[in-house]
Design a protein around this motif. Structure first.
Motif, PDB file in Angstrom:
ATOM      1  N   THR A 104      25.045   9.856   6.651  1.00 14.44           N
ATOM      2  CA  THR A 104      24.027   8.946   7.561  1.00 14.44           C
ATOM      3  C   THR A 104      23.237  10.336   8.220  1.00 14.44           C
ATOM      4  O   THR A 104      23.303  11.672   8.162  1.00 14.44           O
ATOM      5  N   PRO A 105      22.095   9.988   8.657  1.00 17.42           N
ATOM      6  CA  PRO A 105      20.816  10.743   9.082  1.00 17.42           C
ATOM      7  C   PRO A 105      21.622  11.655  10.382  1.00 17.42           C
ATOM      8  O   PRO A 105      21.957  11.180  11.286  1.00 17.42           O
ATOM      9  N   TYR A 106      21.387  12.985  10.381  1.00 18.88           N
ATOM     10  CA  TYR A 106      22.172  13.911  11.233  1.00 18.88           C
ATOM     11  C   TYR A 106      20.938  14.442  12.362  1.00 18.88           C
ATOM     12  O   TYR A 106      19.792  14.339  11.917  1.00 18.88           O
ATOM     13  N   TYR A 107      21.556  14.509  13.335  1.00 20.43           N
ATOM     14  CA  TYR A 107      20.815  15.057  14.466  1.00 20.43           C
ATOM     15  C   TYR A 107      19.733  13.796  15.113  1.00 20.43           C
ATOM     16  O   TYR A 107      19.668  13.821  16.517  1.00 20.43           O
ATOM     17  N   ASN A 108      19.065  12.937  14.445  1.00 21.52           N
ATOM     18  CA  ASN A 108      18.327  11.926  14.974  1.00 21.52           C
ATOM     19  C   ASN A 108      18.947  10.878  15.775  1.00 21.52           C
ATOM     20  O   ASN A 108      18.107  10.297  16.680  1.00 21.52           O
TER      21      ASN A 108
END
Length: 291
Positions: A104-108
């Motif tokens: 899964t996209p991290y930080y965003n």
């Protein structure tokens, strides 16, 4: 599509941070001989966050080459940029990987709809089989079961690596997702019970160090031999836990180097396992019989 013990392979490096191709070839052979079901190359355990795109693609090509069809290779191709994830997944397809693993996209911190559209866009851009990867403890992003269920209806999204360690998630995923959707643990400490309760396998850090035992445990759990699976897992449990005594893959890279299978390299901002933590990992390795 994928079953049993799947190793989340480390990226072996020299002390100066260069990728160690000789050790990589040895590691692939080590896992083939141990009966590992598949190899994840350039995943998060493989320090994918510190590999540039050229290195990432070259590493996947090398693992596919060294595996030579003896074991499937799953390429880690996730990113917090949809465009970058599509590019990496395309590289994996051209390299001959059997599937892609997409964290899964991290930080965003995208919404659930954003996650759905992110993974849908990658699946539509690259036709190869794709596995979702949910690890909110590392990404600050949680792919909820209802979103995974929507994605499971996209033909080339074939499974999920669920690394929350929450077995209730498995119950929800089983009830909501497509019938042929692969449910893979990403948490070694709970993987045995995950499989006994209907999961299909484990994408494992521990398998870097004890691949044969992990293969035997997963095989026993998949065939419903509960007592045997639990007995093997009890031997592995200190290893499951000690390999996270510092941020992964710090402990597992130290352990693999202690076994003489790789050089002693890791990339900043990660650092080598501290001296005070080494006896804990060594004791767990001794209990598992790997040293």
């Amino acid at each position: 599509m994928f079953r049993g013990s799947i190793v989340a392979l480390i990226t072996p490096m020299h002390e100066d941070g260069r990728i160690d191709e000789d050790s990589l070839r040895r590691l692939v052979d080590f896992h083939v001989e141990a009966g590992t079901s598949a190899i994840v190359a350039a995943g998060t355990t493989g320090e994918s966050a510190t590999l540039d795109e050229q290195e990432h693609c070259a590493f996947v090509r090398s693992v596919v080459e060294f595996a030579a069809g003896r074991v499937p290779v799953i390429a880690g191709t996730g990113a917090n940029s949809t465009t970058e994830a599509i590019a990496l997944t395309g590289c994996a397809q051209r390299a001959g990987a059997a599937a892609a693993l997409l964290v899964t996209p991290y930080y965003n911190k995208p919404t659930q709809e954003g996650l759905y559209l992110h993974f849908k866009a990658i699946a539509e851009a690259v036709e190869m089989p794709q596995i979702l990867y949910n690890v909110p403890g590392r990404t600050a992003c949680d792919l909820l079961p209802q979103t995974a269920a929507r994605l499971s209806r996209i033909p080339n999204i074939v499974g999920i690596k669920e690394a929350t360690g929450d077995l209730e998630r498995l119950v929800r995923l089983k009830s909501l997702c497509a019938e042929d959707f692969d449910l893979l643990s990403g948490d070694d400490a709970t993987a045995c019970e995950f499989i006994l309760q209907g999961g299909h396998g484990d994408i494992s850090v521990t398998a870097n160090v004890a691949p044969r035992l992990m293969q035997q445990m997963c095989a026993a759990a998949l065939s419903g031999r509960r007592d045997q699976a639990l007995a093997i897992n009890a031997r592995l449990d200190p290893l499951h836990r000690s390999l996270f005594v510092q941020s992964s893959p710090i402990p597992v890279k130290w352990a693999v180097a202690e076994m003489g299978l790789s050089a002693r390299g890791i990339r900043l901002p990660l650092t080598w396992l501290t001296a005070d933590a080494q006896p804990t990992v060594r004791a767990a390795m001794e209990q598992a019989g790997v040293i």
